[in-house]
Design an enzyme around this catalytic site. Structure first.
Site, PDB file in Angstrom:
ATOM      1  N   GLU A  26      81.003  79.830  77.774  1.00  0.00           N
ATOM      2  CA  GLU A  26      79.840  80.150  76.941  1.00  0.00           C
ATOM      3  C   GLU A  26      79.981  79.462  75.595  1.00  0.00           C
ATOM      4  O   GLU A  26      81.103  79.185  75.139  1.00  0.00           O
ATOM      5  CB  GLU A  26      79.770  81.686  76.762  1.00  0.00           C
ATOM      6  CG  GLU A  26      78.590  82.139  75.918  1.00  0.00           C
ATOM      7  CD  GLU A  26      78.334  83.644  76.013  1.00  0.00           C
ATOM      8  OE1 GLU A  26      79.168  84.361  76.577  1.00  0.00           O
ATOM      9  OE2 GLU A  26      77.285  84.077  75.488  1.00  0.00           O
ATOM     10  N   ASN A 173      70.482  86.695  81.970  1.00  0.00           N
ATOM     11  CA  ASN A 173      71.822  87.289  81.901  1.00  0.00           C
ATOM     12  C   ASN A 173      71.734  88.630  81.184  1.00  0.00           C
ATOM     13  O   ASN A 173      71.080  88.736  80.133  1.00  0.00           O
ATOM     14  CB  ASN A 173      72.764  86.370  81.111  1.00  0.00           C
ATOM     15  CG  ASN A 173      74.055  87.078  80.714  1.00  0.00           C
ATOM     16  OD1 ASN A 173      74.927  87.311  81.546  1.00  0.00           O
ATOM     17  ND2 ASN A 173      74.171  87.473  79.439  1.00  0.00           N
ATOM     18  N   GLU A 174      72.369  89.623  81.716  1.00  0.00           N
ATOM     19  CA  GLU A 174      72.423  90.948  81.082  1.00  0.00           C
ATOM     20  C   GLU A 174      71.072  91.319  80.469  1.00  0.00           C
ATOM     21  O   GLU A 174      70.966  91.664  79.291  1.00  0.00           O
ATOM     22  CB  GLU A 174      73.549  91.016  80.038  1.00  0.00           C
ATOM     23  CG  GLU A 174      74.906  90.879  80.676  1.00  0.00           C
ATOM     24  CD  GLU A 174      76.091  91.331  79.826  1.00  0.00           C
ATOM     25  OE1 GLU A 174      75.905  91.646  78.634  1.00  0.00           O
ATOM     26  OE2 GLU A 174      77.215  91.372  80.378  1.00  0.00           O
ATOM     27  N   TYR A 240      84.002  94.699  82.697  1.00  0.00           N
ATOM     28  CA  TYR A 240      85.180  94.310  81.916  1.00  0.00           C
ATOM     29  C   TYR A 240      86.199  95.444  81.893  1.00  0.00           C
ATOM     30  O   TYR A 240      85.823  96.623  81.821  1.00  0.00           O
ATOM     31  CB  TYR A 240      84.778  93.981  80.471  1.00  0.00           C
ATOM     32  CG  TYR A 240      84.088  92.629  80.338  1.00  0.00           C
ATOM     33  CD1 TYR A 240      84.832  91.467  80.253  1.00  0.00           C
ATOM     34  CD2 TYR A 240      82.696  92.531  80.311  1.00  0.00           C
ATOM     35  CE1 TYR A 240      84.215  90.221  80.130  1.00  0.00           C
ATOM     36  CE2 TYR A 240      82.070  91.289  80.195  1.00  0.00           C
ATOM     37  CZ  TYR A 240      82.847  90.141  80.100  1.00  0.00           C
ATOM     38  OH  TYR A 240      82.236  88.913  79.999  1.00  0.00           O
ATOM     39  N   GLU A 297      80.955  88.048  85.546  1.00  0.00           N
ATOM     40  CA  GLU A 297      81.721  88.302  84.312  1.00  0.00           C
ATOM     41  C   GLU A 297      82.696  89.427  84.611  1.00  0.00           C
ATOM     42  O   GLU A 297      82.280  90.531  84.956  1.00  0.00           O
ATOM     43  CB  GLU A 297      80.820  88.665  83.140  1.00  0.00           C
ATOM     44  CG  GLU A 297      80.047  87.478  82.613  1.00  0.00           C
ATOM     45  CD  GLU A 297      79.299  87.763  81.315  1.00  0.00           C
ATOM     46  OE1 GLU A 297      79.769  88.595  80.503  1.00  0.00           O
ATOM     47  OE2 GLU A 297      78.226  87.152  81.131  1.00  0.00           O
ATOM     48  N   GLN A 346      86.751  84.328  79.692  1.00  0.00           N
ATOM     49  CA  GLN A 346      86.065  83.066  79.841  1.00  0.00           C
ATOM     50  C   GLN A 346      87.113  81.967  79.906  1.00  0.00           C
ATOM     51  O   GLN A 346      88.278  82.211  79.582  1.00  0.00           O
ATOM     52  CB  GLN A 346      85.117  82.845  78.677  1.00  0.00           C
ATOM     53  CG  GLN A 346      83.980  83.864  78.591  1.00  0.00           C
ATOM     54  CD  GLN A 346      82.896  83.437  77.609  1.00  0.00           C
ATOM     55  OE1 GLN A 346      82.902  82.345  77.080  1.00  0.00           O
ATOM     56  NE2 GLN A 346      81.952  84.352  77.369  1.00  0.00           N
TER      57      GLN A 346
HETATM   58  O1  AHR Z   1      81.655  87.311  77.813  1.00  0.00           O
HETATM   59  C1  AHR Z   1      81.191  87.790  76.592  1.00  0.00           C
HETATM   60  C2  AHR Z   1      79.857  88.478  76.706  1.00  0.00           C
HETATM   61  O2  AHR Z   1      79.995  89.617  77.481  1.00  0.00           O
HETATM   62  C3  AHR Z   1      78.761  87.713  77.392  1.00  0.00           C
HETATM   63  O3  AHR Z   1      78.113  86.847  76.543  1.00  0.00           O
HETATM   64  C4  AHR Z   1      77.847  88.790  77.849  1.00  0.00           C
HETATM   65  O4  AHR Z   1      77.107  88.426  78.997  1.00  0.00           O
HETATM   66  C5  AHR Z   1      78.758  89.975  78.073  1.00  0.00           C
HETATM   67  O5  AHR Z   1      78.284  91.102  77.451  1.00  0.00           O
END
Ligand code: AHR
Length: 497
Positions: A26, A173-174, A240, A297, A346
């Site tokens: 990103e 995205n999101e 995450y 992600e 990432q």
């Molecule tokens: O990876 C960091 C961020 O986490 C990304 O930009 C977003 O899609 C997610 O919230």
């Protein structure tokens, strides 16, 4: 207690899509600028602006697919700002990530060139949150149209007459969060509208990807599947591993208290439940599993390193992160009937990065080594595994001592990836091979471990945590008797004759 594992070599359960070993880049912090792109005039050795050291490491790891340009950045990105002569490209503030100047020197052409260099598939994420249908349609035309058209002519004027092949295209995205704070009902309609104009030109076939849920938002998954499953090839999931109790107190990447070891791995293991429950919803609308679940992600999210820009999400990476990677990849392998891709967040210098850079210096993280060791699973057949595993801890906090996955490749080589989640003790494991036509003759092993729960590599000591040969096993008949080191990720390669 000895952990018992049976691998049925004659029971293949499906192909482990190589894209499970995918990555995400990103416009965030030092991922693109400095991590990948330094520009042609840089003193850092580069090829057409791409760092040579980073590109070589990624090729060795066999990076299969790379997602770009975001993340949250994707729904603020206007692709036309990133084409044409660099000196004319717009300079702007990356308001989402760190408030730094974005000069748009890395754009569509540079990303596609990077993917060509790495020999990986591009996965482009379009803008729904602040973009238009026209803008998205134009991007697809610019990328893939061959013949007479305004976008094909613009591409040619920018030095690329022939179209690129682009398979993976994300429609937002999101969108439940940074991508527009939408309700699933609203996004589902927008998805249906936007994807209509994501067209297949010539022989190019686009795999359309809908924005899926955050973590355990099963309502989002249900709504999207119900309203839009016919229009998608895949749907995403973001999760995450945040070790701390909240996003405000995520916990440090190094120097964390001992109890956070198990807490973190427990949270990483939650991926199993998430995939199972989301898949169960998908099964109702797509029993044949045509639609992929892309975990595009995932990874650990710690507090940023002290003294660094909070918007850059720069964190160290330890043996604990390596265990999170090993566990997660084993889970994805096991769900390869539904999980067609996963992209750790990432690639360089951001979150659970496989590579960290500082000026001209580069270091491979423990997570890199896991991806490198596990690359043998890419495109292999998942094998049926049965296990009887010791539990560490009690009740709701318990975690298994071992995580395992096994596959067989085209040449008939079997690979077994084993994680010992116990940071205090080695783990005895008996792996019995059944269903082999030929006798098992050789076993080779590689292991990654550390003498500290936060063992990591630095720019001064680049090989503190790096793979070594694993020899602590005996092969008797068709059974491997092994003792895995504490907090370790091990891959065994088996040959039969
Ligand atoms: O990876 C960091 C961020 O986490 C990304 O930009 C977003 O899609 C997610 O919230």
């Amino acid at each position: 207690m000895t952990n018992r594992i049976t691998v049925n070599a004659d029971r293949a359960k499906g192909t482990i899509n190589r894209n499970i070993y995918g990555h995400f880049s990103e416009h965030l912090g030092r991922c693109i600028y400095e991590g990948l792109w330094v520009g042609e005039d840089s003193d850092i050795p580069n090829t057409k602006g791409i760092r040579n050291d980073v590109a070589a490491a990624l090729k060795k790891m066999k990076i299969p697919v790379l997602r770009w340009p975001g993340g949250c950045f994707a729904d603020e990105y206007h692709w036309k700002d990133g084409i044409g002569p660099k000196e004319n490209r717009k300079r702007m503030i990356n308001t989402h990530w760190g408030g730094v100047v974005e000069n748009n020197h890395f754009g569509t052409h540079e990303f596609m060139m990077l993917c060509e260099m790495l020999e990986c598939e591009p996965y482009i994420n379009g803008n729904v949150g602040s973009g238009t249908v026209q803008e998205m349609a134009d991007w697809v035309e610019y990328l893939t149209f061959e013949g007479v058209s305004p976008m094909a002519e613009l591409r040619e004027a920018n030095g690329r007459p022939e179209p690129w092949k682009v398979k993976y295209f994300g429609v937002g995205n999101e969108n439940w969060g940074c991508g527009g704070n939408m309700r699933p009902e609203y996004y589902a309609d927008l998805y249906r509208q936007f994807q209509t104009y994501v067209r297949n030109y010539g022989s190019n076939r686009i795999h359309k990807i809908a924005c899926g849920p955050n973590t355990d938002d099963y309502h989002w998954m249900e709504t999207l599947m119900k309203q839009a499953h016919r229009f998608m090839d895949s749907i995403t999931l973001h999760y995450y591993t945040v070790p701390g109790d909240s996003w405000q107190e995520k916990g440090t990447a190094t120097g964390f208290p001992e109890n956070m070891w198990r807490v973190t791995l427990k949270k990483a293991l939650f991926m199993e439940e998430l995939i199972s429950k989301h898949s169960a919803i998908m099964d109702q609308y797509d029993p044949d599993k045509r639609i992929g679940l892309l975990v595009d992600e995932w990874g650990t999210w710690h507090d940023v390193e002290p003294g660094t820009n909070p918007g850059f999400l720069y964190q160290q990476n330890t043996i604990r992160d390596a265990l999170v990677a090993g566990i997660s990849l084993n889970i994805f392998n096991e769900h390869c009937d539904r999980v067609q891709m996963a992209n750790i967040a990432q690639l360089v210098n951001v979150l659970q990065a496989v590579i960290l850079t500082e000026g001209e210096k580069m270091v491979l993280t423990p997570t890199y080594h896991v991806f490198d060791m596990y690359k043998v699973h890419q495109d292999a057949q998942l094998l049926d595994v049965h296990q009887s595993i010791t539990e560490l801890g009690e009740g709701k906090q318990a975690i298994p001592q071992i995580s395992v996955s096994a596959s067989i490749d085209e040449e008939g080589r079997i690979h077994i990836s084993l994680c010992n989640l116990d940071h205090q003790a080695g783990a005895k494991v008996e792996v019995e091979l059944r269903g082999l036509v030929d006798k098992l003759v050789s076993v080779q092993g590689t292991t990654l471990t550390s003498d500290a729960i936060d063992g990591h590599n630095t720019f001064e000591e680049t090989d503190k945590v790096s793979p070594t040969e694993f020899t602590a096993f005996n092969l008797i008949d068709q059974v491997i008797y092994a003792e895995l080191p504490p907090m370790s990720v091990t891959v065994l390669a088996l040959t039969a004759e």
